[in-house]
Design a protein around this motif. Structure first.
Motif, PDB file in Angstrom:
ATOM      1  N   ALA A   1       1.808 -44.942  63.026  1.00 61.48           N
ATOM      2  CA  ALA A   1       1.461 -44.840  64.440  1.00 61.48           C
ATOM      3  C   ALA A   1       0.168 -44.063  64.621  1.00 61.48           C
ATOM      4  O   ALA A   1      -0.031 -43.028  64.009  1.00 61.48           O
ATOM      5  N   ALA A   2      -0.702 -44.610  65.467  1.00 59.88           N
ATOM      6  CA  ALA A   2      -1.880 -43.868  65.918  1.00 59.88           C
ATOM      7  C   ALA A   2      -1.487 -43.249  67.252  1.00 59.88           C
ATOM      8  O   ALA A   2      -1.355 -43.941  68.262  1.00 59.88           O
ATOM      9  N   LEU A   3      -1.265 -41.969  67.266  1.00 58.69           N
ATOM     10  CA  LEU A   3      -0.693 -41.304  68.427  1.00 58.69           C
ATOM     11  C   LEU A   3      -1.760 -40.967  69.459  1.00 58.69           C
ATOM     12  O   LEU A   3      -2.942 -40.851  69.149  1.00 58.69           O
ATOM     13  N   THR A   4      -1.321 -40.813  70.687  1.00 57.80           N
ATOM     14  CA  THR A   4      -2.204 -40.455  71.799  1.00 57.80           C
ATOM     15  C   THR A   4      -1.776 -39.105  72.343  1.00 57.80           C
ATOM     16  O   THR A   4      -0.597 -38.877  72.605  1.00 57.80           O
ATOM     17  N   ALA A   5      -2.727 -38.206  72.514  1.00 56.42           N
ATOM     18  CA  ALA A   5      -2.410 -36.874  73.022  1.00 56.42           C
ATOM     19  C   ALA A   5      -1.842 -36.964  74.431  1.00 56.42           C
ATOM     20  O   ALA A   5      -2.263 -37.798  75.235  1.00 56.42           O
ATOM     21  N   THR A   6      -0.891 -36.096  74.722  1.00 57.74           N
ATOM     22  CA  THR A   6      -0.359 -36.016  76.077  1.00 57.74           C
ATOM     23  C   THR A   6      -1.410 -35.451  77.018  1.00 57.74           C
ATOM     24  O   THR A   6      -1.654 -35.998  78.105  1.00 57.74           O
ATOM     25  N   THR A   7      -2.043 -34.368  76.619  1.00 58.97           N
ATOM     26  CA  THR A   7      -3.035 -33.686  77.452  1.00 58.97           C
ATOM     27  C   THR A   7      -4.161 -33.147  76.572  1.00 58.97           C
ATOM     28  O   THR A   7      -3.906 -32.621  75.476  1.00 58.97           O
TER      29      THR A   7
END
Length: 300
Positions: free
Chosen positions: A221-227
């Motif tokens: 998975a290429a994750l995406t930051a929440t903030t």
């Protein structure tokens, strides 16, 4: 010599201390990820200079393996110093490039995916990574999430990666886990990119927050930051240090503490001069977190 860019994570067999108790490794109080009741400890960290780019001299000089090539519970070719109780390193993970410095920072000891087992995160502040659109991010840095419950799987427990969004930003220079920032019972991940926003050398810096997730993430998975938490102004170098915890308001939620250098630039010479420094506190909240926020709005 090309600096190495790998991480050795040692799942250590216990040994007796001076009183004969089993499972003691020095006095470090390290954590067990494999539920054998015995502490596990990182070995062969980067150099002691404190700056990315000064990794261990013992690493490989060519591009290393990906998480899919992680060798866990099978490798016995690493022998540590005589003053430890550990004689081999059965688990190892390698960075993706000869100068990625994966393993420069480590954070562990909390559950980020809700399986009841401690997980861990590794940072590589000079890691180059390629996004889904095929764009290369040079020296942007990257952090790698690993599951403590899945160490023996072929992919070595890899949960996914989160890459820095600014070239030369050194994302992963600082790294910490936060105990339940939003009330869902899971730990969160914070990591700093102290040199982010380095257009013309302004280096405002930024910090990424990734909230824990029940069930984890799809792998790979290429994750995406929440903030993303942005530096207060140019030359802030926000994210030089990050710390999770310290519930000073007593609401039962974790908090984020971020240090920045808050430098000033001499307009006549063009060089940075004074370094005021600043500490920012971001309180925990069960509300929806924004995609971006300015640390100028944080307390302290």
């Amino acid at each position: 010599m090309m600096r190495g860019s790998w991480i050795w994570w040692t799942i250590a067999a216990g040994c007796a201390d001076k009183t004969g108790a089993d499972g003691v490794i020095g006095e470090s109080g390290v954590i067990s990820h494999d539920e054998d009741g015995i502490g596990d400890s990182p070995a062969d960290p980067p150099g002691e200079s404190g700056d990315p780019g000064h990794g261990s001299d013992s690493g490989p000089t060519e591009e290393s393996g990906t998480p899919e090539e992680a060798d866990c519970m099978r490798s016995t070719d690493v022998t540590l110093a005589d003053n430890t109780c550990v004689v081999s390193a059965p688990c190892r993970w390698r960075g993706d490039g000869a100068n990625s410095l994966q393993g420069y920072t480590l954070a562990s000891g909390m559950d980020i995916d809700g399986d009841g087992r401690d997980d861990w995160v590794s940072g590589g502040p000079t890691d180059d990574w390629i996004d889904a659109e095929g764009i290369s991010h040079q020296n942007a840095g990257r952090i790698r999430l690993m599951s403590g419950a899945r160490l023996t799987e072929v992919e070595g427990g890899w949960l996914g990666d989160l890459g820095g969004r600014s070239e030369d930003g050194q994302f992963g220079t600082s790294l910490a886990l936060v105990p339940d920032l939003n009330g869902d019972g899971l730990a969160e991940i914070i990591s700093g990119a102290r040199m982010a926003g380095s257009t013309d050398g302004d280096a405002s810096g930024e910090v990424a927050l990734l909230l824990g997730r029940h069930g984890g993430w799809d792998t790979p998975a290429a994750l995406t930051a929440t903030t993303w938490m942005l530096g207060q102004r140019s030359h802030s170098r926000a994210g030089s240090t990050v710390v999770g915890g310290l519930d000073v308001d007593g609401d039962g939620l974790g908090e984020i503490w971020i240090a920045g250098e808050l430098r000033e630039k001499d307009e006549e010479t063009g060089y940075e001069s004074t370094t005021e420094g600043r500490v920012y506190r971001v309180a925990g909240s069960s509300e929806v977190w924004p995609e971006e926020m300015s640390l100028g709005d944080a307390t302290f």
